[in-house]
Design a protein around this motif. Structure first.
Motif, PDB file in Angstrom:
ATOM      1  N   LEU A   1     -28.274  69.319  31.890  1.00 32.85           N
ATOM      2  CA  LEU A   1     -27.525  70.272  31.082  1.00 32.85           C
ATOM      3  C   LEU A   1     -26.272  70.852  31.728  1.00 32.85           C
ATOM      4  CD1 LEU A   1     -30.509  72.228  29.485  1.00 32.85           C
ATOM      5  CD2 LEU A   1     -29.229  70.310  28.529  1.00 32.85           C
ATOM      6  N   THR A   2     -26.147  70.757  33.035  1.00 31.53           N
ATOM      7  CA  THR A   2     -24.961  71.371  33.633  1.00 31.53           C
ATOM      8  C   THR A   2     -23.874  70.324  33.872  1.00 31.53           C
ATOM      9  OG1 THR A   2     -25.612  71.045  35.925  1.00 31.53           O
ATOM     10  CG2 THR A   2     -26.403  73.050  34.857  1.00 31.53           C
ATOM     11  N   LYS A   3     -22.666  70.837  34.016  1.00 34.29           N
ATOM     12  CA  LYS A   3     -21.513  70.005  34.302  1.00 34.29           C
ATOM     13  C   LYS A   3     -21.679  69.243  35.616  1.00 34.29           C
ATOM     14  CE  LYS A   3     -16.821  71.161  34.128  1.00 34.29           C
ATOM     15  NZ  LYS A   3     -15.705  72.093  33.957  1.00 34.29           N
ATOM     16  N   THR A   4     -22.132  69.992  36.625  1.00 37.49           N
ATOM     17  CA  THR A   4     -22.325  69.366  37.939  1.00 37.49           C
ATOM     18  C   THR A   4     -23.412  68.300  37.869  1.00 37.49           C
ATOM     19  OG1 THR A   4     -21.764  71.495  38.907  1.00 37.49           O
ATOM     20  CG2 THR A   4     -22.722  69.859  40.374  1.00 37.49           C
ATOM     21  N   GLY A   5     -24.492  68.594  37.130  1.00 30.30           N
ATOM     22  CA  GLY A   5     -25.562  67.618  36.987  1.00 30.30           C
ATOM     23  C   GLY A   5     -25.067  66.335  36.335  1.00 30.30           C
ATOM     24  N   ARG A   6     -24.277  66.510  35.259  1.00 26.45           N
ATOM     25  CA  ARG A   6     -23.720  65.335  34.583  1.00 26.45           C
ATOM     26  C   ARG A   6     -22.813  64.553  35.524  1.00 26.45           C
ATOM     27  NH1 ARG A   6     -23.647  68.150  29.941  1.00 26.45           N
ATOM     28  NH2 ARG A   6     -21.702  69.145  30.474  1.00 26.45           N
TER      29      ARG A   6
ATOM     30  N   VAL B   1      -7.445  54.505  31.694  1.00 23.73           N
ATOM     31  CA  VAL B   1      -8.541  53.786  31.061  1.00 23.73           C
ATOM     32  C   VAL B   1      -8.652  52.492  31.852  1.00 23.73           C
ATOM     33  CG1 VAL B   1      -9.343  52.659  28.961  1.00 23.73           C
ATOM     34  CG2 VAL B   1      -8.036  54.781  28.814  1.00 23.73           C
ATOM     35  N   PRO B   2      -9.685  52.387  32.696  1.00 22.46           N
ATOM     36  CA  PRO B   2      -9.697  51.262  33.634  1.00 22.46           C
ATOM     37  C   PRO B   2     -10.022  49.931  32.951  1.00 22.46           C
ATOM     38  CG  PRO B   2     -11.678  52.576  33.902  1.00 22.46           C
ATOM     39  CD  PRO B   2     -10.835  53.268  32.858  1.00 22.46           C
ATOM     40  N   GLU B   3      -9.659  48.872  33.631  1.00 23.61           N
ATOM     41  CA  GLU B   3      -9.992  47.538  33.148  1.00 23.61           C
ATOM     42  C   GLU B   3     -11.516  47.438  33.019  1.00 23.61           C
ATOM     43  OE1 GLU B   3      -8.863  44.501  35.883  1.00 23.61           O
ATOM     44  OE2 GLU B   3      -9.164  42.894  34.434  1.00 23.61           O
ATOM     45  N   GLY B   4     -11.984  46.871  31.922  1.00 19.11           N
ATOM     46  CA  GLY B   4     -13.428  46.771  31.710  1.00 19.11           C
ATOM     47  C   GLY B   4     -14.030  48.085  31.220  1.00 19.11           C
ATOM     48  N   ARG B   5     -13.179  49.046  30.905  1.00 19.78           N
ATOM     49  CA  ARG B   5     -13.529  50.312  30.237  1.00 19.78           C
ATOM     50  C   ARG B   5     -14.322  51.285  31.086  1.00 19.78           C
ATOM     51  NH1 ARG B   5     -14.859  45.861  26.785  1.00 19.78           N
ATOM     52  NH2 ARG B   5     -12.950  45.408  25.673  1.00 19.78           N
ATOM     53  N   HIS B   6     -15.293  50.800  31.840  1.00 22.46           N
ATOM     54  CA  HIS B   6     -16.065  51.673  32.729  1.00 22.46           C
ATOM     55  C   HIS B   6     -16.562  52.943  32.060  1.00 22.46           C
ATOM     56  CE1 HIS B   6     -15.680  49.826  36.782  1.00 22.46           C
ATOM     57  NE2 HIS B   6     -14.790  49.124  36.119  1.00 22.46           N
ATOM     58  N   ILE B   7     -17.126  52.835  30.892  1.00 21.51           N
ATOM     59  CA  ILE B   7     -17.757  54.031  30.333  1.00 21.51           C
ATOM     60  C   ILE B   7     -19.117  54.203  31.009  1.00 21.51           C
ATOM     61  CG2 ILE B   7     -16.566  53.814  28.118  1.00 21.51           C
ATOM     62  CD1 ILE B   7     -19.396  52.975  27.086  1.00 21.51           C
ATOM     63  N   PHE B   8     -19.675  55.407  30.948  1.00 23.76           N
ATOM     64  CA  PHE B   8     -20.967  55.644  31.586  1.00 23.76           C
ATOM     65  C   PHE B   8     -22.045  55.116  30.655  1.00 23.76           C
ATOM     66  CE2 PHE B   8     -18.117  58.944  33.295  1.00 23.76           C
ATOM     67  CZ  PHE B   8     -18.089  58.486  34.600  1.00 23.76           C
ATOM     68  N   GLN B   9     -22.609  53.981  31.049  1.00 21.05           N
ATOM     69  CA  GLN B   9     -23.523  53.235  30.191  1.00 21.05           C
ATOM     70  C   GLN B   9     -24.809  53.990  29.867  1.00 21.05           C
ATOM     71  OE1 GLN B   9     -23.222  49.510  29.719  1.00 21.05           O
ATOM     72  NE2 GLN B   9     -21.124  49.650  30.444  1.00 21.05           N
ATOM     73  N   GLU B  10     -25.255  54.834  30.822  1.00 20.34           N
ATOM     74  CA  GLU B  10     -26.553  55.479  30.627  1.00 20.34           C
ATOM     75  C   GLU B  10     -26.418  56.885  30.042  1.00 20.34           C
ATOM     76  OE1 GLU B  10     -28.863  55.031  34.230  1.00 20.34           O
ATOM     77  OE2 GLU B  10     -28.214  52.947  34.287  1.00 20.34           O
ATOM     78  N   LEU B  11     -25.193  57.300  29.799  1.00 19.46           N
ATOM     79  CA  LEU B  11     -24.984  58.614  29.190  1.00 19.46           C
ATOM     80  C   LEU B  11     -24.562  58.431  27.731  1.00 19.46           C
ATOM     81  CD1 LEU B  11     -23.106  60.410  32.105  1.00 19.46           C
ATOM     82  CD2 LEU B  11     -25.530  60.406  31.597  1.00 19.46           C
TER      83      LEU B  11
ATOM     84  N   ILE C   1     -26.482  56.032  23.643  1.00 22.95           N
ATOM     85  CA  ILE C   1     -25.993  55.869  25.011  1.00 22.95           C
ATOM     86  C   ILE C   1     -24.919  54.786  25.060  1.00 22.95           C
ATOM     87  CG2 ILE C   1     -28.072  56.764  26.153  1.00 22.95           C
ATOM     88  CD1 ILE C   1     -28.641  53.850  26.980  1.00 22.95           C
ATOM     89  N   GLY C   2     -23.989  54.995  25.976  1.00 25.90           N
ATOM     90  CA  GLY C   2     -22.788  54.175  26.066  1.00 25.90           C
ATOM     91  C   GLY C   2     -23.046  52.679  26.116  1.00 25.90           C
ATOM     92  N   GLY C   3     -24.098  52.293  26.835  1.00 24.18           N
ATOM     93  CA  GLY C   3     -24.370  50.878  27.025  1.00 24.18           C
ATOM     94  C   GLY C   3     -24.703  50.141  25.742  1.00 24.18           C
ATOM     95  N   THR C   4     -25.059  50.887  24.682  1.00 20.26           N
ATOM     96  CA  THR C   4     -25.452  50.218  23.445  1.00 20.26           C
ATOM     97  C   THR C   4     -24.277  50.062  22.471  1.00 20.26           C
ATOM     98  OG1 THR C   4     -26.067  52.296  22.383  1.00 20.26           O
ATOM     99  CG2 THR C   4     -27.788  51.160  23.600  1.00 20.26           C
ATOM    100  N   LEU C   5     -23.093  50.538  22.858  1.00 20.29           N
ATOM    101  CA  LEU C   5     -21.936  50.421  21.955  1.00 20.29           C
ATOM    102  C   LEU C   5     -21.350  49.014  22.004  1.00 20.29           C
ATOM    103  CD1 LEU C   5     -19.928  53.706  22.728  1.00 20.29           C
ATOM    104  CD2 LEU C   5     -21.711  53.358  21.033  1.00 20.29           C
ATOM    105  N   SER C   6     -20.674  48.630  20.941  1.00 22.70           N
ATOM    106  CA  SER C   6     -19.970  47.347  20.933  1.00 22.70           C
ATOM    107  C   SER C   6     -18.712  47.471  21.796  1.00 22.70           C
ATOM    108  CB  SER C   6     -19.579  46.983  19.508  1.00 22.70           C
ATOM    109  OG  SER C   6     -18.514  47.820  19.082  1.00 22.70           O
ATOM    110  N   GLY C   7     -18.115  46.332  22.108  1.00 24.59           N
ATOM    111  CA  GLY C   7     -16.915  46.332  22.947  1.00 24.59           C
ATOM    112  C   GLY C   7     -15.815  47.229  22.398  1.00 24.59           C
TER     113      GLY C   7
END
Lengths: 290, 236
Positions: free
Chosen positions: A158-163, B83-93, B133-139
């Motif tokens: 839940l926190t910014k730092t945690g994220r 916006v880096p090459e390969g997008r680098h979004i956080f897949q698990e968030l 979560i990010g990893g489930t999005l399409s390109g």
């Protein structure tokens, strides 16, 4: 009824393992290193409690001092020993961590001698519920470790730092592009891990009130095993692995034939799990991208 | 006035000289493109400018600050992101958490909320998938998220590294439209692309990068009609 006592004991010791395992797993997840000096932070925490108890006689002050001292120590070790090796080969970092571990153990031996010291923190007695007899400290340990783990989970979620910590463990470059200082996140991670280790030292002393310079070695190794069983890098994995190992340990102690082999059985579980699922129970295989 | 000025940037990977002293600038309000083949040094240039690569020499000035020695997070704080090459979004968030991280430097919760809503308005697909979560999005969705996440920090200069890579032709058009829109709203853009035709069409100016050197520069139109560029990058 005996089985209930055993399981409560197992959860209690498992809670301690889980707290230590969290330190291993968070540092691994974020700094991508195995901090083998982590177990010795528990020992330093234990000695700090020993000294402050003798000076003040007040457990709460002793705990607070131990937590603060371990946090400062953990962060200092990271700055002095590990930070200069950022980007070096993992083996160099690993050997440095082992070196730090020996350094702490030797310093403790120089300062406190090699004879174990008794640390009386609080005599809590035992509790009888029907035919059930439970030591109060096991309940205190269990409740406290669960509270700490809930707080940590909420903090990360839940926190910014945690994220930012989750982000760092997943993708350092992208995290920096968000304007987040990865070095700062690593410092915070070491601080949290060390605070948890100090608390683990406290709970260990409640269970067995004697401390020497190798006080942290066995719990350290056990907790590391727990972290790997649960999936190193995974926070819920470390908790699961810790509780699992604690319960196995207590059940095994209760069965006379296998009791002497308890440690071996715990490490055997590690081997079996690594054979069946090399990433650990909750570990994920990271897709390495170029 | 030049918002970004790169002078004599040189980068070595071990003994390999990836950038051999390149100089270019991006003026406020422009879209500037670096085009070049694989291995020409485009991504190296982008990573050097934003501070992800530290072993480099030369001068990089951004918005009046010398940023050649600054680490990435400090550079981003000055108002530039990538916006880096390969997008680098956080897949698990989740999509929402990715956007929150994009707004990491913002302090005011209310403004963060408003900004996220603005991103949702711009990219309705992200709103539909905000808890996924990010990893489930399409390109394509990942690219939208990567752009949205970068916009959260309200950069003066937005750098995009191969934003059209791996997208269907329809989405490629959409991405270039989005870049043009972002620019019209006041954000300066530095773009790296292999899709030379589309990127030159929206660029004010462009540079051609070949084997770590800038070999050609001019306005987007000039380069589009240049024989060399036509032959090498526009398919004749």
């Amino acid at each position: 009824m005996e089985i209930i006592t055993t399981i409560i004991n197992g959860l209690s010791i498992g809670g301690i393992y889980a707290m230590i395992a969290l330190g291993y797993t968070m540092v691994y997840g974020i700094a991508k290193m195995l901090n083998f000096a982590h177990g010795d932070i528990i020992m330093v925490g234990g000695y700090t409690i020993y000294v402050t108890m003798n000076l003040t006689g007040h457990p709460l002050i002793a705990i607070a001092v131990a937590v603060v001292f371990c946090v400062i120590l953990g962060v200092t070790i990271e700055k002095v020993a590990y930070k200069p090796l950022r980007g070096a080969s993992p083996l160099a970092v690993l050997i440095t961590a082992i070196g730090v571990s020996y350094l702490l153990q030797s310093l403790a031996q120089i300062v406190f001698g090699s004879a174990p010291k008794m640390v009386r923190i609080a005599d809590m007695g035992s509790l009888k519920i029907g035919s059930l007899k439970i030591q109060v400290y096991t309940l205190v340990t269990l409740v406290c470790t669960i509270i700490v783990m809930i707080c940590l989970t909420l903090f990360v979620k839940l926190t910014k730092t945690g994220r930012a910590m989750l982000a760092t463990s997943e993708d350092k470059a992208a995290t920096q592009l968000m304007g987040i200082s990865v070095n700062r996140i690593i410092t915070i991670t070491f601080a949290i891990g060390s605070a948890l280790a100090a608390l683990a030292g406290l709970f260990y002393l409640l269970k067995a009130p004697s401390i020497s310079n190798t006080f942290g070695s066995m719990p350290g190794i056990k907790a590391f095993t727990a972290a790997v069983i649960g999936g190193i890098g995974s926070i819920p994995g470390a908790m699961l692995g810790g509780f699992l190992l604690g319960i196995v340990e207590c059940i095994s102690y209760k069965i006379p034939i296998i009791a002497p082999y308890t440690d071996a059985i715990e490490f055997l579980i590690l081997i079996v799990i690594l054979l069946v699922k090399p990433t650990g129970i909750l570990g994920k295989r990271r897709r390495e991208k170029v | 006035m030049a918002l970004l000025e790169v002078e004599n940037l040189e980068v070595y990977y071990g003994v390999i000289n990836a950038l051999k002293g390149i100089s270019f600038k991006v003026n406020e309000g422009e879209i500037v493109t670096l085009i070049g083949a694989n291995g020409a040094g485009k991504t190296t240039t982008m990573q050097s400018v934003v501070g992800l690569l530290s072993s480099k020499s030369g001068n990089i000035t951004f918005d009046g600050h010398d940023i050649s020695k600054l680490p990435c997070d400090k550079i981003v704080k000055l108002g530039m992101t990538q916006v880096p090459e390969g997008r680098h979004i956080f897949q698990e968030l989740t999509v929402y958490e990715n956007l929150l991280l994009g707004g990491f430097l913002l302090k005011d919760q209310k403004i963060i909320k408003e900004d996220i809503n603005m991103i949702y308005e711009r990219f309705p697909r992200l709103y539909e998938r905000k808890n996924q979560i990010g990893g489930t999005l399409s390109g394509g969705e990942q690219q939208m998220l990567a752009i949205g996440r970068a916009l959260m920090s309200k950069p003066k200069l937005l750098m995009l590294d191969e934003p059209s890579m791996g997208l269907s032709p329809l989405l490629v058009d959409e991405v270039f439209d989005i870049i043009k829109t972002i620019n019209n709203e006041g954000t300066t853009i530095l773009l790296v692309e292999q899709n030379a035709g589309k990127s030159l069409a929206i660029s004010d100016r462009a540079y051609v990068l070949e084997n770590g050197r800038i070999t050609l520069s001019g306005t987007g139109k000039e380069l589009m009609s240049s024989e060399e560029v036509k032959k090498a990058y526009l398919g004749g």
